[in-house]
Each structure stands twice: as structure tokens, then as C-alpha cells.
Design an enzyme around this catalytic site. Structure first.
Site, PDB file in Angstrom:
ATOM      1  CG  HIS A 126     -49.838  30.746  42.867  1.00  0.00           C
ATOM      2  ND1 HIS A 126     -51.208  31.566  42.442  1.00  0.00           N
ATOM      3  CD2 HIS A 126     -49.819  31.484  41.852  1.00  0.00           C
ATOM      4  CE1 HIS A 126     -51.628  32.419  41.894  1.00  0.00           C
ATOM      5  NE2 HIS A 126     -50.797  31.658  40.578  1.00  0.00           N
TER       6      HIS A 126
ATOM      7  CG  HIS B 165     -47.000  32.783  37.411  1.00  0.00           C
ATOM      8  ND1 HIS B 165     -47.191  31.214  36.297  1.00  0.00           N
ATOM      9  CD2 HIS B 165     -47.736  32.708  37.599  1.00  0.00           C
ATOM     10  CE1 HIS B 165     -48.275  31.715  36.825  1.00  0.00           C
ATOM     11  NE2 HIS B 165     -48.913  33.198  37.560  1.00  0.00           N
TER      12      HIS B 165
ATOM     13  CE  LYS C  20     -53.091  28.945  37.084  1.00  0.00           C
ATOM     14  NZ  LYS C  20     -52.154  30.056  37.250  1.00  0.00           N
TER      15      LYS C  20
ATOM     16  CG  HIS D 227     -54.129  31.319  34.227  1.00  0.00           C
ATOM     17  ND1 HIS D 227     -55.004  32.174  33.438  1.00  0.00           N
ATOM     18  CD2 HIS D 227     -53.349  31.898  35.102  1.00  0.00           C
ATOM     19  CE1 HIS D 227     -54.025  33.370  33.829  1.00  0.00           C
ATOM     20  NE2 HIS D 227     -53.687  32.705  34.786  1.00  0.00           N
TER      21      HIS D 227
ATOM     22  CG  ASP E 141     -54.244  34.622  31.666  1.00  0.00           C
ATOM     23  OD1 ASP E 141     -56.004  35.218  31.874  1.00  0.00           O
ATOM     24  OD2 ASP E 141     -53.480  35.791  31.723  1.00  0.00           O
TER      25      ASP E 141
ATOM     26  CG  HIS F  31     -56.925  32.870  36.999  1.00  0.00           C
ATOM     27  ND1 HIS F  31     -55.613  33.494  37.310  1.00  0.00           N
ATOM     28  CD2 HIS F  31     -57.609  33.450  36.786  1.00  0.00           C
ATOM     29  CE1 HIS F  31     -56.241  34.729  36.572  1.00  0.00           C
ATOM     30  NE2 HIS F  31     -57.466  34.628  36.509  1.00  0.00           N
TER      31      HIS F  31
ATOM     32  CG  HIS G 186     -55.073  34.709  41.988  1.00  0.00           C
ATOM     33  ND1 HIS G 186     -56.384  34.618  41.145  1.00  0.00           N
ATOM     34  CD2 HIS G 186     -53.996  34.721  41.761  1.00  0.00           C
ATOM     35  CE1 HIS G 186     -55.758  34.191  39.970  1.00  0.00           C
ATOM     36  NE2 HIS G 186     -54.435  34.279  39.949  1.00  0.00           N
TER      37      HIS G 186
ATOM     38  CG  HIS H 165     -52.780  38.374  33.326  1.00  0.00           C
ATOM     39  ND1 HIS H 165     -52.747  37.601  33.899  1.00  0.00           N
ATOM     40  CD2 HIS H 165     -52.898  39.089  34.578  1.00  0.00           C
ATOM     41  CE1 HIS H 165     -52.541  36.700  34.882  1.00  0.00           C
ATOM     42  NE2 HIS H 165     -53.016  37.800  35.156  1.00  0.00           N
TER      43      HIS H 165
ATOM     44  NE  ARG I  84     -57.231  40.315  36.928  1.00  0.00           N
ATOM     45  CZ  ARG I  84     -56.348  39.505  36.515  1.00  0.00           C
ATOM     46  NH1 ARG I  84     -56.723  39.648  35.782  1.00  0.00           N
ATOM     47  NH2 ARG I  84     -55.605  39.229  37.235  1.00  0.00           N
TER      48      ARG I  84
ATOM     49  CG  ASP J 120     -49.343  35.439  41.328  1.00  0.00           C
ATOM     50  OD1 ASP J 120     -49.054  34.381  39.579  1.00  0.00           O
ATOM     51  OD2 ASP J 120     -50.921  35.749  41.099  1.00  0.00           O
TER      52      ASP J 120
END
Lengths: 229, 563
Positions: free
Chosen positions: B138, B140, B217, B219, B221, B246, B272, B320, B336, B360
Site C-alpha cells: 500500500h 502512494h 485499486k 477507492h 474517493d 478502500h 486499512h 483526502h 473515521r 499507506d
């Protein structure tokens, strides 16, 4: 300034050392990188101020007290190597502390051993008395084929065919000039093939006729053999 | 022991490191392992150096490296999720592990497994721990420096979701992916790139597949709705690639049960799973403990600490694309962050329910902290087990099982989840020689050397102008394997079996068996059960029993080692 990579590294040491000093002054206990930086910096600065090599070691050792450190850090401070610029040139300094000053009950990476190892080997041990008939010291290591050791060592080489010294791996027996030293021998293990060394065997130890051939070469090449006196 | 016996012991440990039966404290943790085995023959150990046994005709056999090995790591303390904990030697040939066991010359030593030739180079492993390289699934990769951070922590394989400071969470452009693969060739790392699967049709996924992604992935978002989940998993099943998920923290279109229903029993990697990093609030943790859900944690919530909750609101907003001036964004972020699920997540790790840890990196986690946090968490339970008397003191004293369970989370299990285990994840003959050497004191905190595909590629070096290689200031950074075209050769790009991708230099290796992998395959894990989170997010149960852990005020592997 034309700073070299080594000089730039010295600045990194200085920054880290100053940071450690600042934290120490504020009453904080130092961790591993802080302590190493503080000690290293002290050495570099002592050398800069004209210290001798031994004075610089002292400066490094006295730069920090056990009570300045977080618990469990002192035992990690061993073999700290620093290259400082002395008046006679750049010199390597290695800082160690006496064991009594750094010992702690609990520390990172500690090894706890409850009892020592005993060799469980059942190898047949024989003994030889060896005399160094040269005028310089000779050392023989654990895995050397004892038959083929320095021609000026006098001993009964018949007893050494296919044997090695019965000492811990990576250690050696010293033969000072003109002294007789008794050595325990054990058989060489594995497939018992000896390649190289002085070229006395250069093959399988247990091949037919090999022992006789090797002992003949010992005589031909002038190796001293027989009981020393 | 008498003082004399103690002196002999200290001398022997200093020369040979730990032996079978010895106890070793890992870093400054409460994890004290017992050495289970020792492949050396006492008294005939292969030792390197002046006057030592690793010399021609003695410990070295005068043969080519083809008949022996290129490199041998001698007598290191191996900690491996599959092999266990023992002192052994590792032979490496053409970048792969060629032999494991007793090292030396079979002509003169008994029972040699690793033939060491007169041309073999040696790394003495006495006093060092050797592990497989870490696998971080994980990452980025918003900054190229994340690769430096990963390598500097003992990670040798990363699964990246971007290659630049852009909002990726998966990249789909075939053109961009080609560049992405080429860029990563600059580091001695194995890299896989995830494509974006937040899509309701397969065409963006097809494009990414052709671009050589190793998985996808999903996600929230960019959408984690039922249609995207089904589209991704159907596509993944056709092409044998992993899917990382996610979930939808808003519960906008479905709750966690709705997500499970969309997944419909298929394999998925739940990122996560605690939820702080994102996902159904407050109960995404319910995904853990299920056969088809391969659950992982990201490292900020691990070794659950007293400040964990406090750092997260700002982290969520920053990572985010949210705005702290917007009350609705702040409210969402706060939803969260739950102490109870963090406390439970840590305990689920110790129980063997959650099988994987990851970073992450740069997206709410730390690229260079996964080894540290994984073992700080293991230590926390070793400590708490003593405190609450739940484990007999004798079991605590030998933390072997706990240590092996935790190393599986960062090596074997992520390899299985992402279909990499035919190449990496364990110290086994035939696998890539991606190995990390650690001093006992620095274990999991700072690696001493990272060997990538059989070449020292990263690790500690000192003053470059010095007479010796260990003069201060010692820093962790590139070794020779990180330079020249070699860096490209030492790593592979994990891709998929459909892509016809050729890179300038680096080899592409398809992932495999990603669709049949299940929680019960996870090494030293696979404990299944029902996780429930109360609607308030304040209590968590596992199989009906309340489950929690105490936040720690002091994490191990941290304060004593980081400046």
C-alpha cells in the site's frame, strides 16, 4: 570552502552532535544516534584543538556519562569509529568503554545464554609435540592440514596425515621459535579430500597408496619430521 | 554461570553470535526469541578473515561459482515465517537463493548444504538477523523519495498506486504506465502498479491491464460503489490480478453488508480494515475474519498509542483533498477516528485474524515504518500478556510464535495476497534473494544491509574517505546495487499475464494465483470469525466476546533509535 564528501559528512556529525548536546543540556537522556553523535563530535573537536590520538580517545570516552543515557543504550556504544583531522593528518579513532561502565541487565539485542556449549564430537584425538626450528613465530589455524604446515616445524608428521588442530574454528596455535608445543589433532571431516595446500596430498586422503605417497613427498621436500628434542 | 564461564560465553557470542538455545531480545522490544536450531557444526564453523577457516582448500572449495555460489551469507540468525528461527547460511546464485543450511567445503567439513567456492564472496552474518525483504502493498508513490524511504526500512517490494504528486489511487493510461514502469527501474526494488478500478465499465480496466498493472485499486474517493466493485472483481477473475479495496466511508450507496454482498465471496484485499484510513464508518472492521476478505492494516494505527486518535483528523483532511475550514469535512474526518476499533484491530493482529500490515505511504501512512510498527505492536502484546497474566511467563519469554506471526504480515502474506509468492516473501531456495540483514539491537528499526536479487543494494555506509567502512557518520542509503543499469536488473516489475509489455531494461513478471487466495492460506494466520462493531463505534466483539487492547504510551523500536 571546496568541501569534500568526507568534510560534508563531518558537518552532519557536527549537527547531530550539537543537537545531542542541546538535548542533554535540556536534561533529556540520550538515545543511540544522539549518544554516538555526541561522542564522535567530541573526538573530532579534540583533534581539531590539537589533541594526540590517545587524548582524543579520552575526550570521546569522557564526553558522556552512563547517567546521560536512556536505559539500555550504554551497551550499544561499542566500536564507534571516527576519522578526525589531527595535526599530523587524518587518523582513525575507535571508541570503546570498559565493560563495567556499560553493562546493564536489559538492553536492545542482548543475547542470553544459560549454559556454554560443549563439543559433542567423538572424533579420535591424537597428540603431537611440535618444535619450531626457525627463528620466526609460526601460527597454524584450525582447518589447516597439519601434515603440510611449515617445513621448519619439527614433529612426527606420520601422526598428522589427514589431521587438523583440535582448536575452535578460526583460532590458531602459536609456535614461538625454539619452543616445544603440544597440540591435539583430530581427523579432517567431510569427504576428506585435500586440494591445494602445499600439494602434498592433492586428492582423496583415503585413496589407496595416498598416505605413502604423501609421506614420501614430505621426506623429498625436506619437511622436518620426527620427535623434537 | 561462574564469572569465567560468563567470559567464555561473551567471547563466543561476540565471535559467533547467538547459538541454538540462546535467547535474543529483538531491538528494545519485549520480544525475546529462542534460537530453535543452528546449522553450524560446533567447532567447525565457517569463518571469514585473517587466520579464519574460509580459505582455499579448508572452508572454501576450489571450484567455480556455478558449482558453489556467487555470494554466501554465513551463520546469520534467520527469522522467516516459513523456515522458523535458526542460525544458518544462505547461498545465492544468479540473484536467487540457491541453498540454505551449513556452509563450507564438503571436502573437509561434514554435511555441507551450501558449497562455498574459492571465488564466492562472503557476508559474515554472525551477530546479524536475516529476513526476507519486506513487502509493502500500500504505497502512494507521490514522491520518488518514497522509494528511498522504503528501502531504508528494509522493504524490497512495493505495490504503488501512482508515480507522482497527482491524485491517482490507480493509474490507467497505458502511455503513462509505460513511463511509470521505466521510472521505477531506477531503484533496486520490485514494483507493481495498481490500475484504477473505480469504474462502472471495463474499458478503463482493459487499458490499465494492457499497461501492465499487477492489480486494481477501488477507492471511495473515486467510487467504491457496488457496480464498480462487481466490475473490478469480474474483470480481475478473468485476468488473475489482485483487487485492493478502500470501501465507502460515507455509506452513501451501501453499508458494509452491501459491500460484502457486492464482493459476493470473491477474493479482495481490504485496505486499512480498521477504518481510520478510510472505509465504512463505523464498522468496516467487520470485513476482517472472513475467508474471502484478505484484510490489512496501515501503520499509523499499529502499536495502538495514546496519540493515535489525535493525529488522525488532520491526517485524513490533508490526505483526502478535504478542507479544515469546512465543518462538514471535519465532521466526516472525525467519524473515521475511533479508539475502540484501533484497540480491537491491534488485538486481531495478535490473534492471527488480520494477516497483513502495510504503510499507506504518503497517503496516511509512513513508508519506512511498517517493520517498526509491526514489531512494536508484537512487543506491546508480549508486554500486555505479562501485565494481565493472560499468558504464562515461560511462553512470553520465548516469543517465537508471536514473532513469526508478525513477520508473516510483512513478508509471506502480502506476497500471497498480491500473487507475488512465486518470486518473493520468504527465504527459500529458488526465490529472489531479497534479504535484509539487521543487527540484533536494531531489528525492525534500522536495517544494516538490504540485499536485492543477490547484490547489496542499500544499507549502512560511512565516511567515504575513511580507512574503514564503518566510520561515523553512518548513514543508510544506496549501495552499489542501486547504481547504473544494475538497479533496473535487480528488481522486477510485477505485471499481469495479459500485458505484452517490454521495458528498456527491467524484466516484467506476471502475478499469479491472486483469485484463489483466501484468508486460510495466510501463513501463521487464517483465524476466522465474526467481528461486530456497535453502531456508536465504541465497542467491538470477536465471536461475541469484547475485544480490545490498551493504548501504549511508549512504543518500542522508536525513541531509542530515531534522532
Amino acid at each position: 570552502m571546496d568541501l569534500t564528501p568526507s568534510e560534508q559528512d563531518r558537518l552532519l556529525l557536527f549537527t547531530a552532535g550539537q543537537l545531542a548536546q542541546t538535548r542533554l543540556t535540556r536534561g533529556l537522556k540520550l538515545n543511540k544516534p544522539e549518544a554516538i553523535a555526541l561522542i564522535s563530535n567530541a573526538v573530532v573537536e579534540a583533534a581539531r584543538a590539537g589533541a594526540t590520538h590517545s587524548q582524543a580517545i579520552e575526550a570521546g570516552q569522557s564526553s558522556i556519562k552512563h547517567s546521560d543515557l536512556m536505559p539500555g543504550i550504554a551497551p550499544l556504544l561499542t566500536g564507534i569509529a571516527i576519522e578526525a583531522v589531527f595535526d599530523d593528518g587524518r587518523r582513525l579513532v575507535v571508541i570503546n568503554f570498559p565493560q563495567s561502565e556499560i553493562s546493564e541487565d536489559e538492553y536492545a539485542g542482548q543475547v542470553i545464554r544459560l549454559e556454554n556449549f560443549q563439543s559433542s564430537s567423538t572424533a579420535k584425538i591424537s597428540k603431537v609435540r611440535v618444535k619450531n626450528e626457525s627463528n620466526i613465530a609460526i601460527s597454524v589455524t584450525s582447518h589447516m592440514h597439519f601434515l603440510e604446515i611449515n617445513p621448519k616445524l619439527k614433529f612426527n608428521r606420520e601422526l598428522a596425515y589427514g589431521m587438523r588442530a583440535n582448536i575452535p574454528s578460526g583460532t590458531h596455535v602459536d609456535f614461538p621459535p625454539n619452543q616445544i608445543i603440544e597440540v591435539e589433532l583430530i581427523p579432517i571431516q567431510g569427504d576428506r579430500i585435500l586440494i591445494g595446500f602445499a600439494g602434498i596430498v592433492d586428492g582423496a586422503l583415503d585413496a589407496p597408496g595416498m598416505r605413502e605417497k604423501a609421506m614420501q613427498r614430505i621426506i623429498e621436500f625436506g619437511y622436518l619430521t620426527g620427535e623434537p628434542s | 554461570m561462574t564469572p569465567e564461564e560468563l567470559r567464555i560465553a561473551q567471547e563466543d557470542i561476540s565471535v559467533h553470535g547467538a547459538r541454538v538455545g540462546d535467547f535474543v531480545r529483538l531491538g528494545d522490544t519485549q520480544l525475546v526469541i529462542r534460537v530453535e536450531g543452528d546449522d553450524r557444526q560446533f567447532g567447525s564453523e565457517l569463518q571469514m578473515g585473517f587466520g579464519k577457516s574460509a580459505r582455499d582448500g579448508m572452508g572454501l572449495k576450489s571450484v567455480t561459482t556455478a558449482e558453489s555460489c556467487d555470494l554466501v551469507i554465513t551463520n546469520a540468525l534467520l527469522i522467516d515465517a516459513i523456515q522458523g528461527i535458526k542460525v544458518t547460511s544462505i547461498g545465492i546464485r544468479n540473484g536467487r537463493i540457491s541453498a540454505i543450511g551449513r556452509a563450507g567445503n564438503p571436502d573437509t567439513m561434514d554435511d555441507i548444504d551450501v558449497v562455498v567456492g574459492s571465488g564466492t564472496v562472503l557476508i559474515p552474518g554472525e551477530g546479524l538477523i536475516v529476513t526476507a525483504g519486506g513487502i509493502d502493498t500500500h504505497v502512494h508513490a507521490l514522491s520518488p523519495r518514497v522509494c528511498d524511504a522504503a528501502l531504508s526500512s528494509g522493504v524490497t517490494t512495493i505495490i504503488a498506486q501512482e508515480f507522482g504528486p497527482f491524485w491517482g489511487v490507480g493509474v490507467s493510461s497505458e502511455w503513462a504506465l509505460k513511463h511509470g514502469h521505466e521510472m521505477f527501474s531506477a531503484w533496486p526494488l520490485n514494483v507493481g502498479i495498481l490500475g484504477r478500478a473505480s469504474a462502472s465499465t471495463t474499458s478503463p480496466l482493459e487499458e490499465a491491464l494492457a499497461g501492465g498493472v499487477c492489480g486494481f485499486k477501488i477507492h471511495e474517493d473515486t467510487s467504491a460503489h457496488p457496480r464498480t466493485i462487481d466490475t473490478a472483481l469480474t474483470f480481475a477473475d478473468q485476468h488473475d490480478v489482485a483487487v485492493a479495496l478502500h470501501t465507502d466511508g460515507l455509506n452513501e450507496m451501501q453499508d458494509v453488508i452491501g459491500t460484502l454482498s457486492a464482493i459476493d465471496g470473491r477474493a479482495v484485499h481490504a485496505f486499512h480494515v480498521e477504518g481510520c484510513g478510510g472505509g465504512h464508518a463505523p464498522d468496516v472492521l467487520r470485513l476482517a475474519g472472513r475467508e474471502n476478505i484478505l484484510a490489512s492494516s496501515t501503520n499509523p494505527t499499529l502499536a495502538y498509542g495514546i496519540n493515535a486518535a489525535d493525529e488522525h483528523v488532520a491526517m485524513i483532511i490533508s490526505a483526502h483533498g478535504m478542507n479544515s475550514d469546512l465543518p462538514s469535512d471535519v465532521a466526516l474526518a472525525k467519524q473515521r477516528v475511533r479508539n475502540a476499533t484501533m484497540a480491537a484491530e491491534n488485538r486481531l493482529h495478535d490473534l492471527g485474524v488480520i494477516p497483513v500490515t502495510s504503510s499507506d505511504a504518503l497517503g496516511m501512512g509512513r513508508a519506512d515504518d511498517t517493520w517498526r510498527k509491526t514489531f512494536a505492536m508484537a512487543s506491546m502484546f508480549a508486554d500486555q500478556a505479562v501485565l494481565d497474566g493472560s499468558v504464562a511467563a515461560s511462553q512470553v519469554a520465548t516469543s517465537n510464535e508471536r514473532v513469526l506471526r508478525h513477520i508473516a504480515k510483512i513478508t509471506t502474506n502480502p506476497a500471497l495476497v498480491h500473487g507475488l509468492s512465486h518470486e518473493v516473501g520468504s527465504v527459500q531456495v529458488g526465490l529472489m534473494a531479497d534479504l535484509v540483514l539487521w543487527k540484533y539491537a536494531d531489528f525492525a528499526s534500522k536495517p544494516n544491509m538490504v540485499i536485492k536479487f543477490g547484490i547489496p543494494a542499500w544499507g549502512v555506509s560511512g565516511d567515504p574517505g575513511a580507512t574503514v567502512n564503518d566510520a561515523q557518520p553512518l548513514v543508510i542509503g544506496p549501495q552499489f546495487g542501486a547504481y547504473g543499469v544494475t538497479a533496473a536488473d535487480l528488481g522486477v516489475q510485477f505485471t499481469n499475464s495479459s500485458a505484452a509489455l517490454t521495458l528498456s531494461r527491467r524484466k516484467c513478471v506476471p502475478v499469479k494465483n491472486t483469485r484463489t487466495v483466501r484468508s486460510s492460506h495466510m501463513v501463521r494466520h487464517g483465524v476466522l470469525g465474526e467481528v461486530q462493531v456497535s453502531p456508536s463505534g465504541e465497542t467491538v466483539t470477536f465471536n461475541g466476546q469484547p475485544i480490545t487492547s490498551q493504548p501504549i504510551s511508549q512504543a518500542t523500536l522508536t525513541r531509542r533509535f530515531l534522532i
